[in-house]
Design an enzyme around this catalytic site. Structure first.
Site, PDB file in Angstrom:
ATOM      1  N   ASP A  74      -0.464  -9.852   8.878  1.00 49.08           N
ATOM      2  CA  ASP A  74      -0.749  -9.113   7.493  1.00 49.08           C
ATOM      3  C   ASP A  74      -1.745  -8.860   7.627  1.00 49.08           C
ATOM      4  OD1 ASP A  74       2.248  -9.401   5.302  1.00 49.08           O
ATOM      5  OD2 ASP A  74       0.012  -8.744   4.784  1.00 49.08           O
ATOM      6  N   GLY A  96      12.498  -7.885  -3.772  1.00 44.35           N
ATOM      7  CA  GLY A  96      10.666  -8.338  -3.383  1.00 44.35           C
ATOM      8  C   GLY A  96      10.130  -7.044  -1.953  1.00 44.35           C
ATOM      9  N   HIS A  99       7.985 -12.383   7.721  1.00 48.36           N
ATOM     10  CA  HIS A  99       6.859 -12.721   7.581  1.00 48.36           C
ATOM     11  C   HIS A  99       7.916 -14.421   8.763  1.00 48.36           C
ATOM     12  CE1 HIS A  99       5.557  -9.996   4.170  1.00 48.36           C
ATOM     13  NE2 HIS A  99       7.366 -10.388   4.206  1.00 48.36           N
ATOM     14  N   CYS A 135       7.294   6.299   8.318  1.00 47.64           N
ATOM     15  CA  CYS A 135       6.970   4.934   6.910  1.00 47.64           C
ATOM     16  C   CYS A 135       5.779   4.355   8.197  1.00 47.64           C
ATOM     17  CB  CYS A 135       8.840   3.776   7.382  1.00 47.64           C
ATOM     18  SG  CYS A 135       8.656   2.747   8.472  1.00 47.64           S
ATOM     19  N   HIS A 152      13.320   2.096  14.170  1.00 49.69           N
ATOM     20  CA  HIS A 152      13.338   1.797  12.523  1.00 49.69           C
ATOM     21  C   HIS A 152      14.471   1.552  11.983  1.00 49.69           C
ATOM     22  CE1 HIS A 152      12.409   2.529   8.157  1.00 49.69           C
ATOM     23  NE2 HIS A 152      13.095   2.394   7.622  1.00 49.69           N
ATOM     24  N   ASN A 202      12.130 -10.653   2.926  1.00 43.42           N
ATOM     25  CA  ASN A 202      12.694  -9.853   2.063  1.00 43.42           C
ATOM     26  C   ASN A 202      13.200  -8.636   1.593  1.00 43.42           C
ATOM     27  OD1 ASN A 202      11.162 -12.006   0.583  1.00 43.42           O
ATOM     28  ND2 ASN A 202       9.462 -10.343   0.602  1.00 43.42           N
ATOM     29  N   CYS A 232       6.396   2.250  11.059  1.00 42.85           N
ATOM     30  CA  CYS A 232       6.340   3.227  12.027  1.00 42.85           C
ATOM     31  C   CYS A 232       4.408   4.068  12.958  1.00 42.85           C
ATOM     32  CB  CYS A 232       7.988   4.159  11.620  1.00 42.85           C
ATOM     33  SG  CYS A 232       8.931   3.545  12.024  1.00 42.85           S
ATOM     34  N   HIS A 278      10.804  -5.885   8.273  1.00 38.36           N
ATOM     35  CA  HIS A 278       9.871  -6.926   9.189  1.00 38.36           C
ATOM     36  C   HIS A 278       9.937  -8.590   8.934  1.00 38.36           C
ATOM     37  CE1 HIS A 278       8.667  -5.888   5.084  1.00 38.36           C
ATOM     38  NE2 HIS A 278       8.498  -6.999   4.917  1.00 38.36           N
TER      39      HIS A 278
HETATM   40  P1  5GP Z   1       7.418  -7.143   1.967  1.00 39.15           P
HETATM   41  O1  5GP Z   1       6.448  -7.220   0.240  1.00 39.15           O
HETATM   42  O2  5GP Z   1       7.903  -5.579   2.049  1.00 39.15           O
HETATM   43  O3  5GP Z   1       7.934  -8.435   2.225  1.00 39.15           O
HETATM   44  O4  5GP Z   1       6.202  -6.925   3.239  1.00 39.15           O
HETATM   45  C1  5GP Z   1       4.992  -6.332   3.370  1.00 39.15           C
HETATM   46  C2  5GP Z   1       3.548  -6.521   3.998  1.00 39.15           C
HETATM   47  O5  5GP Z   1       3.293  -5.870   4.551  1.00 39.15           O
HETATM   48  C3  5GP Z   1       2.969  -7.331   2.650  1.00 39.15           C
HETATM   49  O6  5GP Z   1       2.944  -9.249   2.760  1.00 39.15           O
HETATM   50  C4  5GP Z   1       1.988  -6.496   2.665  1.00 39.15           C
HETATM   51  O7  5GP Z   1       1.034  -7.698   2.732  1.00 39.15           O
HETATM   52  C5  5GP Z   1       1.777  -6.144   4.078  1.00 39.15           C
HETATM   53  N1  5GP Z   1       1.361  -4.963   4.496  1.00 39.15           N
HETATM   54  C6  5GP Z   1       1.410  -3.447   4.157  1.00 39.15           C
HETATM   55  N2  5GP Z   1       0.919  -3.007   3.751  1.00 39.15           N
HETATM   56  C7  5GP Z   1      -0.029  -3.303   5.870  1.00 39.15           C
HETATM   57  C8  5GP Z   1      -0.539  -2.433   6.428  1.00 39.15           C
HETATM   58  O8  5GP Z   1      -0.687  -1.529   6.377  1.00 39.15           O
HETATM   59  N3  5GP Z   1      -0.893  -3.408   7.728  1.00 39.15           N
HETATM   60  C9  5GP Z   1      -0.753  -4.894   8.090  1.00 39.15           C
HETATM   61  N4  5GP Z   1      -1.337  -5.703   8.980  1.00 39.15           N
HETATM   62  N5  5GP Z   1       0.224  -5.502   6.990  1.00 39.15           N
HETATM   63  C10 5GP Z   1       0.857  -4.868   6.091  1.00 39.15           C
HETATM   64 ZN    ZN Z   2      10.132   2.590  10.306  1.00 36.06          ZN
END
Ligand code: 5GP
Ligand code: ZN
Length: 117
Positions: free
Chosen positions: A28, A88, A97, A2, A44, A82, A5, A95
């Site tokens: 982010d 979402g 936020h 992923c 993971h 989330n 990872c 993770h």
């Molecule tokens: P989710 O919607 O799964 O709770 O949040 C995923 C978060 O990962 C989003 O806020 C998105 O901006 C962030 N994100 C996705 N791809 C990357 C990446 O390659 N690098 C970083 N730093 N953030 C990422």
């Molecule tokens: Zn992973």
């Protein structure tokens, strides 16, 4: 493997804020607040529903360190995870936020949030 990872193993670059043996905090890519940091376990785990209480204990201390390091421990912040499709979640690696650096709005009115409770 992923995307998070790949960030952990260095295949995808990231802007690291804080790191320990087991956890990583990085900015982010698309910040939704002046400070928007993602906090992940290096190993993971798909989502919150799958995480152990032991990992949550350790990630709590790590998150508190991150908040202190970026100077929002006193001013306040919001911590969100989330979980799954209705939650979402877009990246299927657990993770949190960490959002701060401004007074954050909180939508108390959204109808979906009150549906079928
Ligand atoms: P989710 O919607 O799964 O709770 O949040 C995923 C978060 O990962 C989003 O806020 C998105 O901006 C962030 N994100 C996705 N791809 C990357 C990446 O390659 N690098 C970083 N730093 N953030 C990422
Ligand atoms: Zn992973």
């Amino acid at each position: 493997m992923c995307i998070f990872c790949k960030i952990v193993n260095g295949e995808i670059p990231n802007n690291t804020v804080h790191e320990s043996e087991h956890f990583l905090a990085f900015h982010d890519l698309h910040p939704k607040a002046p400070i928007h940091i993602l906090i992940i376990p290096k190993q993971h785990v798909d989502c919150f529903q799958d995480v152990t209480a032991e990992t949550m204990g350790a990630i709590t201390e790590f998150t508190q360190e991150v908040a202190t390091k970026v100077g929002i421990d006193k001013t306040g912040y919001r911590l969100i995870t989330n979980n799954g499709s209705d939650g979402g979640q877009e990246v299927n690696h657990l993770h949190f936020h960490l959002l701060g650096g401004a007074k954050l709005v909180w939508d108390h009115t959204h109808e979906d949030a009150h549906r079928s409770l």
